[in-house]
Design an enzyme around this catalytic site. Structure first.
Site, mmCIF file in Angstrom:
data_model
loop_
_atom_site.group_PDB
_atom_site.id
_atom_site.type_symbol
_atom_site.label_atom_id
_atom_site.label_comp_id
_atom_site.label_asym_id
_atom_site.label_seq_id
_atom_site.Cartn_x
_atom_site.Cartn_y
_atom_site.Cartn_z
ATOM 1 N N HIS A 220 9.960 24.111 24.676
ATOM 2 C CA HIS A 220 9.337 22.894 24.139
ATOM 3 C C HIS A 220 10.057 22.310 22.922
ATOM 4 O O HIS A 220 9.425 21.882 21.951
ATOM 5 C CB HIS A 220 7.880 23.166 23.780
ATOM 6 C CG HIS A 220 6.975 23.356 24.960
ATOM 7 N ND1 HIS A 220 7.238 22.822 26.196
ATOM 8 C CD2 HIS A 220 5.786 24.017 25.081
ATOM 9 C CE1 HIS A 220 6.254 23.143 27.035
ATOM 10 N NE2 HIS A 220 5.379 23.877 26.385
ATOM 11 N N HIS B 76 1.159 17.507 25.546
ATOM 12 C CA HIS B 76 0.642 18.857 25.760
ATOM 13 C C HIS B 76 -0.850 18.946 25.415
ATOM 14 O O HIS B 76 -1.296 19.942 24.822
ATOM 15 C CB HIS B 76 1.449 19.854 24.932
ATOM 16 C CG HIS B 76 1.538 21.227 25.517
ATOM 17 N ND1 HIS B 76 0.482 22.104 25.500
ATOM 18 C CD2 HIS B 76 2.558 21.872 26.141
ATOM 19 C CE1 HIS B 76 0.847 23.239 26.065
ATOM 20 N NE2 HIS B 76 2.105 23.127 26.476
ATOM 21 N N GLU C 283 0.883 18.762 32.300
ATOM 22 C CA GLU C 283 2.077 18.271 31.621
ATOM 23 C C GLU C 283 2.991 17.557 32.612
ATOM 24 O O GLU C 283 3.769 18.192 33.322
ATOM 25 C CB GLU C 283 2.812 19.432 30.951
ATOM 26 C CG GLU C 283 1.943 20.265 30.018
ATOM 27 C CD GLU C 283 2.538 21.625 29.740
ATOM 28 O OE1 GLU C 283 3.722 21.699 29.326
ATOM 29 O OE2 GLU C 283 1.836 22.643 29.944
#
Length: 351
Positions: A105, A179, A313
């Site tokens: 991420h 997210h 996501e």
């Protein structure tokens, strides 16, 4: 339609502002300019009770100490990149490693941990919040000076849209998502095990023990990964499928979407009557059922625990740079990256 602004916190001498987008039907979306974090989504149930349907905190300190990416924009590259490195045109780029020797991420200080410039735009039937950030060359190891723009828009049809735009002055990789952890019961009254999810997906991506894609696309047919006609999240939690077990007894998997700009994803909570429909131009959605959510902190007074929310996501595939059969996440120099995901909330009548 209106926007309410208020001071949320201060960080390193900079003011963090909370913006609440409000439509004419009681729907509200609150976001802060730290990480573009969506802190609240206030949605009515079938009885008209307006409650929050995403996980988040009331203080910046909690986000700094505890947040597993609650509500944030993540990047430059959503998901894991194996060994925290990749090659472009024969040159090796080493990224920050923040997940068992892998890159996750965006790294140690990804887009979720920076302060974005922000501005408000108000129209008759919609309100928007525009975030901008310059990610400099070699930030977290990525090549190129990347100019990012993220726009959140709420309209009077109870639609919330996210538009991502990015341009780099060097060839790079880019894969963005939001997210948010959804829980349609409202104010986390129940976990998400009995939420029903429908996905227009025939294949999911197999993961290895470190949750890195193996490169294999597996048919969902005759498995708990088949959400084509609707399935409770609980099925994957109690499943003995090895893929569910290595994910922590649940899901943390990318699903290939069969259509674009179409209601590909529907999440329902039968008890509250709330329903969320997602449309995207992205090739996949990662379903994460908060299997790893620890009990070491509280979320607005409720003990953090697995399955308290779930993430949908919309993005390119994780680790795509290492798999030639995956849709590419490479962004050429001066090429415009643009992606749109729309979230529409509705209410079902009790049968």
């Amino acid at each position: 339609m209106r926007v309410v602004q208020e001071k949320f916190a201060e960080l390193d001498g900079q003011t963090i502002t909370a913006y609440t987008l409000i439509n004419d039907h009681g729907m509200e979306v609150t976001s802060i300019d730290y990480g573009c974090i969506i802190t609240r989504m206030m949605i009515p149930d079938r009885d008209g009770t307006i409650e929050n349907v995403v996980l988040g905190f009331d203080t910046l300190e909690e986000y700094l100490q505890h947040s597993p990416y609650f509500g944030a924009v993540v990047g430059r590259h959503a998901g894991r990149i194996k060994n925290g490195e990749f090659e472009l045109d024969g040159k090796l780029y080493r990224l920050a490693k923040n997940d068992r020797g892998n890159h996750l991420h965006g790294g140690l200080r990804g887009f979720d941990k920076v302060i974005w410039d922000s501005e408000v735009k108000e129209n008759a039937d919609s309100v928007s919040l525009i975030f901008r950030y310059l990610s400099k060359d070699q930030e977290e190891g990525y090549p190129g000076n990347l100019k990012m723009k993220v726009t959140y828009t709420l309209n009077n049809d109870n639609e919330f849209t996210i538009i991502y735009v990015g341009v780099s002055d060097q060839k790079t990789v880019l894969n963005l998502t939001n997210h948010s952890y959804f829980n349609l019961s409202g104010n986390m009254k129940r976990n998400i095990l009995d939420h029903v999810l429908t996905l227009k997906s025939d294949y999911f991506v197999e993961l290895d023990e470190q949750l890195i894609p193996t490169g294999e696309f597996r048919l969902v047919e005759n498995s708990v990964f088949d959400f084509r006609t609707g399935r409770k999240i609980r099925d994957g939690v109690v499943s003995k499928d090895r893929q569910n077990i290595i994910a922590g007894n649940g899901y943390d998997h990318p699903f290939l979407l069969t259509k674009n700009h179409h209601p590909q994803i529907i999440l329902e909570d039968k008890e509250s009557g709330r329903s969320l429909t997602i449309e995207t131009d992205q090739p996949s959605v990662v379903l994460y059922t908060a299997n790893q959510l620890s009990g070491e902190f509280k979320i607005r007074g409720i003990n953090s625990q697995p399955y308290l929310g779930l993430c949908l996501e919309t993005q390119g595939l994780p680790d795509a740079i290492h798999h030639s059969t995956f849709p590419s996440t490479i962004l050429e120099k001066d090429e415009v990256y643009r992606s749109v995901t729309k979230y529409k909330f509705s209410i079902s009548v009790k049968s």
